[in-house]
Structure formats: structure tokens, C-alpha cells
Design an enzyme around this catalytic site. Structure first.
Site, PDB file in Angstrom:
ATOM      1  N   PRO A   2       0.652  -1.308   0.039  1.00 18.49           N
ATOM      2  CA  PRO A   2      -0.037  -0.097  -0.030  1.00 18.49           C
ATOM      3  C   PRO A   2       1.132   1.293  -0.041  1.00 18.49           C
ATOM      4  CG  PRO A   2      -0.912  -1.653   1.490  1.00 18.49           C
ATOM      5  CD  PRO A   2       0.445  -2.204   1.154  1.00 18.49           C
ATOM      6  N   GLU A   3       0.705   2.181  -0.905  1.00 15.68           N
ATOM      7  CA  GLU A   3       1.259   3.133  -1.007  1.00 15.68           C
ATOM      8  C   GLU A   3       0.460   4.534  -0.786  1.00 15.68           C
ATOM      9  OE1 GLU A   3       3.135   3.557  -5.235  1.00 15.68           O
ATOM     10  OE2 GLU A   3       3.545   1.470  -4.882  1.00 15.68           O
ATOM     11  N   LYS A  58       3.514   6.974   4.170  1.00 16.36           N
ATOM     12  CA  LYS A  58       2.679   5.572   4.061  1.00 16.36           C
ATOM     13  C   LYS A  58       2.193   5.187   5.643  1.00 16.36           C
ATOM     14  CE  LYS A  58       5.204   4.060   0.184  1.00 16.36           C
ATOM     15  NZ  LYS A  58       6.214   3.252  -0.246  1.00 16.36           N
ATOM     16  N   ARG A 109       1.374 -11.048   5.671  1.00 14.64           N
ATOM     17  CA  ARG A 109       2.962 -11.327   5.759  1.00 14.64           C
ATOM     18  C   ARG A 109       3.701 -10.660   7.239  1.00 14.64           C
ATOM     19  NH1 ARG A 109       4.800  -9.510  -0.123  1.00 14.64           N
ATOM     20  NH2 ARG A 109       6.602 -10.429   0.374  1.00 14.64           N
ATOM     21  N   ARG A 264      13.473  -4.561  -7.807  1.00 13.09           N
ATOM     22  CA  ARG A 264      12.141  -3.966  -7.695  1.00 13.09           C
ATOM     23  C   ARG A 264      11.868  -3.938  -9.320  1.00 13.09           C
ATOM     24  NH1 ARG A 264       9.659  -1.574  -3.326  1.00 13.09           N
ATOM     25  NH2 ARG A 264       7.759  -2.342  -4.177  1.00 13.09           N
TER      26      ARG A 264
END
Length: 275
Positions: A2-3, A58, A109, A264
């Protein structure tokens, strides 16, 4: 992960539900998150009203009279409102229980965080996780000059410079690729070699891309849902390059390329984006 748009969408969703309401219980089922949840946190917050919600980068901020709770959604987490009688599922690690609502943190996670910053430690902006963050992208001071000044002499690729969050916060991996496409900048370009006009285009692209994402409720690729359980729509509606390797650029028709930077995935159009 989530950004900024996903975190801000979550904040906007929970704010009218919990601001001014008294937290009756904090239920911690699994304290082993990215950093252990403090054992005394439930007792510190029981029967305390939430004064306001906020966000820094964030990180979600829940403000109480004696401190601020810092919540991070990790790589795949979500914070959503559930029915008072809804049983927890696997990976539902924390509940905020109010008189007429429950907020539930789901984090498969366990890379998220639920931390506490007491007022006695000073302003929450001085917390070690927040103090090094760059400017907010919607701050009026954020512009091309700001980026040009902060990128000066940096040899790192501009995509990496955006992800670092020292110049501007909230531009994660998905939106970094999208912002650079919008600005016409090759993601491999050294940040320090960007001219002032190109930095201005990039600053405008960052604001426009994140504004579009906010208007769409963020992006859902795998796990993210908003505070009411709804997926974000940005990726399906607006994504120009992200996860489109081999497909035609929506502008020029050139196949989108994928490369790896700092472990990434990066996506870009080799024709529209120049070094």
C-alpha cells in the site's frame, strides 16, 4: 505494498468512523509484526477517545490525548471496518473495538506495524520512522525547484531516488513507474542529471498521478482493500506502464519494457521516456 494513495484512502474511510469515538478495547491476537506490538499498548488505550486521524507518508496516525498510534500496513496489509459480530479470519491480527464499529488489521505477511509514540517523547514527526521522510507531494512547497535541489549531485537512478522517500514521500514502486512515464523520463536517468524543467515535469506528474490514484481509491493488485473492503480502481483504469511488459504503449504503440532496479520491477516505454 500500500502506497500513499491507498493509505490516505484508508484514512479517509476510517476518519468519520472513529474520530471523536472512544476506543473500548485494543485486541492484539498476534504481536509479532515487523516490530513487536508493545505489550502494554491495550491498557494504554482502553477507554481513550480518538482525537483525530492523520497520515505521514505511508504511515497512518491515530491521535490520542496522551500520544499517537503509528500504523503501517506493510507489504500486503489492510485496515477495514467489520461488523461487530464478524469473526476474525486468518491473518486478522489487531482489532480496534469501538461502541458501534470495529477496525481490523489484516496482514498476511506481518510486515506491518502498530507502534506508540507518547507525547512525552515530543512531536510524532520526531519519531525515528518519520523524522527522515521527505516533503508531502501535495505540500505547496513541492515543485520542480524542490526536486532539483534535492536531486543535485545524486548519481542514483531517478526511480531509486523517488523510492527512497527523502525528496518526496509516498511514491512507491507502482506509482514511480507511472509518474516517470507521465513525465517522459527514462527511469534509469541519474537523478542529479535532471534539468530544472524536467524536474518540474516530474513534480507535476507526481501530483497528478497520486491525485488520480486518490480519486480512484488507490490500486489493488493482489491484497489491498479500502476501509469498507472495496478494492482500489486506479490500476485497472489508469495504469499506463505498470505490469504491461510487452504490451503496446498507450501513446506510441512501442512495446513496454520491464527491468529490475534495486530488486524491484520497473516498467517504461523506451520511445516516450528519454534519458
Amino acid at each position: 505494498m500500500p502506497e500513499l494513495p491507498e493509505v490516505e484512502t484508508t484514512r479517509r474511510g476510517i476518519d468519520p468512523v472513529i474520530t471523536g469515538q472512544t476506543l473500548r478495547r485494543l485486541v492484539v491476537r498476534e504481536p509479532r509484526m515487523r516490530w513487536p506490538i508493545p505489550a502494554d499498548l491495550p491498557s494504554l488505550l482502553t477507554d481513550r477517545p480518538v482525537l483525530a486521524t492523520g497520515r505521514r507518508g505511508k504511515y497512518l496516525l491515530l491521535r490520542f490525548e496522551h500520544g499517537v498510534q503509528i500504523v503501517h500496513l506493510g507489504m500486503s496489509g489492510s485496515l477495514r471496518r467489520v461488523a461487530m459480530d464478524e469473526a476474525p479470519r486468518k491473518h486478522d491480527h489487531v482489532d480496534w473495538v469501538f461502541d458501534h464499529a470495529i477496525l481490523r488489521l489484516h496482514d498476511p505477511r506481518r510486515f506491518g506495524a502498530v507502534l506508540w509514540h507518547p507525547n512525552t517523547d515530543g512531536p510524532v514527526e520526531a519519531h525515528p520512522l518519520l523524522i527522515g521522510l521527505g516533503i508531502e507531494p501535495f505540500d505547496p512547497r513541492f515543485d520542480g525547484k524542490w526536486l532539483h535541489d534535492h536531486f543535485r549531485d545524486k548519481r542514483v537512478a531517478v526511480k531509486q531516488a523517488l523510492l527512497a522517500g527523502h525528496a518526496v514521500v509516498g511514491v512507491g514502486n507502482i506509482y514511480a513507474s507511472e509518474c516517470l512515464f507521465r513525465a517522459g523520463i527514462d527511469p534509469r536517468t541519474p537523478a542529479g542529471k535532471l534539468s530544472r524543467p524536467r524536474c518540474e515535469r516530474l513534480a507535476q506528474a507526481v501530483r497528478a498521478t497520486l491525485a488520480d490514484a486518490l480519486a480512484s481509491g488507490g490500486s489493488t493488485l493482489r491484497d489491498y482493500v479500502g476501509a469498507s473492503g472495496e478494492p482500489g480502481a486506479y490500476f485497472a483504469i489508469h495504469a499506463a506502464v505498470y505490469e504491461r511488459a510487452g504490451l503496446a504503449c498507450r501513446v506510441c504503440g512501442t512495446p513496454i519494457r520491464r527491468l529490475v532496479q534495486g530488486q524491484r520491477a520497473t516498467y517504461f516505454c523506451p520511445h516516450c521516456q528519454k534519458r
